[in-house]
Design a protein around this motif. Sequence first.
Motif, PDB file in Angstrom:
ATOM      1  N   GLY A  19       0.281  -1.017  -0.030  1.00  0.00           N
ATOM      2  CA  GLY A  19       0.108   0.263   0.221  1.00  0.00           C
ATOM      3  C   GLY A  19       0.442   1.536   0.189  1.00  0.00           C
ATOM      4  O   GLY A  19       0.503   2.373   0.167  1.00  0.00           O
ATOM      5  N   VAL A  20       2.093   1.147   0.096  1.00  0.00           N
ATOM      6  CA  VAL A  20       2.665   2.006  -0.042  1.00  0.00           C
ATOM      7  C   VAL A  20       2.722   3.346  -1.145  1.00  0.00           C
ATOM      8  O   VAL A  20       2.850   4.830  -1.264  1.00  0.00           O
ATOM      9  N   VAL A  21       2.344   2.806  -2.513  1.00  0.00           N
ATOM     10  CA  VAL A  21       1.784   3.296  -3.831  1.00  0.00           C
ATOM     11  C   VAL A  21       0.881   4.441  -3.655  1.00  0.00           C
ATOM     12  O   VAL A  21       0.764   5.564  -3.543  1.00  0.00           O
ATOM     13  N   ALA A  22       0.104   4.279  -2.524  1.00  0.00           N
ATOM     14  CA  ALA A  22      -1.581   4.706  -2.303  1.00  0.00           C
ATOM     15  C   ALA A  22      -1.013   5.240  -0.985  1.00  0.00           C
ATOM     16  O   ALA A  22      -0.968   7.221  -1.636  1.00  0.00           O
ATOM     17  N   ALA A  23       0.332   5.193  -0.397  1.00  0.00           N
ATOM     18  CA  ALA A  23       0.244   6.208   0.898  1.00  0.00           C
ATOM     19  C   ALA A  23       1.515   7.387   0.016  1.00  0.00           C
ATOM     20  O   ALA A  23       0.879   8.869   0.412  1.00  0.00           O
ATOM     21  N   VAL A  24       1.904   7.010  -0.799  1.00  0.00           N
ATOM     22  CA  VAL A  24       3.235   8.243  -1.375  1.00  0.00           C
ATOM     23  C   VAL A  24       2.288   9.291  -2.437  1.00  0.00           C
ATOM     24  O   VAL A  24       2.195  10.200  -2.626  1.00  0.00           O
ATOM     25  N   ARG A  25       1.168   8.515  -3.046  1.00  0.00           N
ATOM     26  CA  ARG A  25       0.457   9.521  -4.320  1.00  0.00           C
ATOM     27  C   ARG A  25      -0.534  10.691  -3.055  1.00  0.00           C
ATOM     28  O   ARG A  25      -0.633  11.778  -3.629  1.00  0.00           O
ATOM     29  N   LYS A  26      -0.611  10.020  -1.781  1.00  0.00           N
ATOM     30  CA  LYS A  26      -1.814  10.570  -1.191  1.00  0.00           C
ATOM     31  C   LYS A  26      -0.939  12.060  -0.271  1.00  0.00           C
ATOM     32  O   LYS A  26      -0.591  12.805  -0.383  1.00  0.00           O
ATOM     33  N   PHE A  27       0.193  10.834   0.653  1.00  0.00           N
ATOM     34  CA  PHE A  27       0.798  12.113   1.214  1.00  0.00           C
ATOM     35  C   PHE A  27       2.292  12.671   0.897  1.00  0.00           C
ATOM     36  O   PHE A  27       2.516  14.095   1.168  1.00  0.00           O
ATOM     37  N   LEU A  28       2.682  12.914  -0.645  1.00  0.00           N
ATOM     38  CA  LEU A  28       3.990  13.458  -0.898  1.00  0.00           C
ATOM     39  C   LEU A  28       3.502  13.726  -2.389  1.00  0.00           C
ATOM     40  O   LEU A  28       4.192  14.470  -2.773  1.00  0.00           O
ATOM     41  N   TRP A  29       3.282  12.767  -3.164  1.00  0.00           N
ATOM     42  CA  TRP A  29       2.463  13.460  -4.649  1.00  0.00           C
ATOM     43  C   TRP A  29       1.725  14.611  -4.759  1.00  0.00           C
ATOM     44  O   TRP A  29       1.692  15.728  -4.416  1.00  0.00           O
ATOM     45  N   ARG A  30       0.255  14.239  -3.913  1.00  0.00           N
ATOM     46  CA  ARG A  30      -0.601  15.413  -3.917  1.00  0.00           C
ATOM     47  C   ARG A  30      -0.935  15.959  -4.935  1.00  0.00           C
ATOM     48  O   ARG A  30      -1.262  14.721  -5.845  1.00  0.00           O
ATOM     49  N   ASP A  31      -0.931  17.121  -5.066  1.00  0.00           N
ATOM     50  CA  ASP A  31      -1.770  17.883  -6.482  1.00  0.00           C
ATOM     51  C   ASP A  31      -0.118  18.403  -6.705  1.00  0.00           C
ATOM     52  O   ASP A  31      -0.269  19.369  -7.755  1.00  0.00           O
ATOM     53  N   ARG A  32       0.995  17.772  -6.294  1.00  0.00           N
ATOM     54  CA  ARG A  32       2.547  18.406  -6.827  1.00  0.00           C
ATOM     55  C   ARG A  32       2.968  18.048  -7.564  1.00  0.00           C
ATOM     56  O   ARG A  32       1.759  16.416  -8.516  1.00  0.00           O
ATOM     57  N   VAL A  33       3.790  17.913  -8.888  1.00  0.00           N
ATOM     58  CA  VAL A  33       4.497  17.189 -10.066  1.00  0.00           C
ATOM     59  C   VAL A  33       5.267  16.438 -10.059  1.00  0.00           C
ATOM     60  O   VAL A  33       6.488  17.110  -9.796  1.00  0.00           O
ATOM     61  N   ALA A  34       5.474  15.627 -10.641  1.00  0.00           N
ATOM     62  CA  ALA A  34       6.450  14.346 -10.803  1.00  0.00           C
ATOM     63  C   ALA A  34       7.008  14.585 -12.319  1.00  0.00           C
ATOM     64  O   ALA A  34       6.454  14.312 -13.691  1.00  0.00           O
ATOM     65  N   ILE A  35       8.099  14.819 -12.402  1.00  0.00           N
ATOM     66  CA  ILE A  35       8.609  15.323 -13.385  1.00  0.00           C
ATOM     67  C   ILE A  35       9.790  13.894 -13.816  1.00  0.00           C
ATOM     68  O   ILE A  35      10.525  13.372 -13.250  1.00  0.00           O
ATOM     69  N   LEU A  36       8.747  13.693 -14.531  1.00  0.00           N
ATOM     70  CA  LEU A  36       9.453  11.958 -15.012  1.00  0.00           C
ATOM     71  C   LEU A  36       9.884  12.140 -15.878  1.00  0.00           C
ATOM     72  O   LEU A  36      10.208  13.308 -17.129  1.00  0.00           O
TER      73      LEU A  36
END
Length: 318
Positions: A19-36
């Motif tokens: 469940g780390v994927v969902a946690a990262v999306r919720k608490f770190l990525w949020r509405d920020r921008v991931a530049i791949l």
Amino acid sequence: MNARTLLRESFARLVLWTGVVAAVRKFLWRDRVAILLYHNPSPSTLDAHLSYLTRICDIVPLDALSQPGRGRPRAVITLDDGHAGNAALLPVFDKHRVRPTIFLCSGVIEHRAAHWWMHPAAAGTDIERLKRLPNRERLAQLHERGYQGAELRQVLPMLLGGGQLREPTIADEGRNGTAPTGLSVRQVKQMRARVDFQSHTRFHPILTRCEDAECEQEITGSRRDIERLTGRPCVHFAYPNGNYGEREIRLLRAAGYRTARTCDVGWNDDATDPFRLRAIDIHDDSSLAWFIAQLTGIPLFLRYARHGGGWRGRKPQF
Ligand SMILES: [Zn+2]
């Protein structure tokens, strides 16, 4: 399946399962921008990644980075170096309505050259060792192994102590006789309506290993080249190999750039220094599971930490 792939797949399953994927999306990525950050992925691999990504986030162009989010995670697709294979990705970008940014090495493109680490002269050498050498020493060692061409000729007058930079000509590269590894000028012109082309220097030296004049020439020269090639403003930069310092940032500002993307791992928002944009480096051949695991930033973070980059996600520098 080799040992490395097996390790990656096992790690990916673990990350997905916990469940780390969902946690990262919720608490770190949020509405920020991931530049791949990609280099030369195959169309089918990128298609699989974008199919997943469009379900979980908004994919936005790099120019939209400073706009406020809408409460959803956002991603920007960037590709470094301007590899010839990038031309085959156009249908994938169209299918997913993605406008990517390709950071070009303008000298490699304009001179139909080979990126130095893919040149026959670099075959069998320790590329990582060459990266760490002072730039002129790197070029001298490659030259001994048969490296000619425009990059060398740009620096040659300085190597000889003249100090004057001569603009390399296409004939310089013709004499080199090596197969080009980048997009052609024609392809860039064909792609420019659907792709945002920005700067990754002229010849991809490690900037922090360059003399001041070399560094300045690579930064200002590539901006001029790309604006000439595309007819559009070139205001974004990506540091070759992710190496940068205060001098590089100062030269970029002076040259008129607005942002620069590092290889430091993380997400971006209003508080991010525009000349230290963070990225998530994705392996070009990633399976979907390994791609999803990399999106958490954890594999890259651990790799950097293990190699001396510390615990703030900074790519180890030299
Ligand atoms: Zn690069």
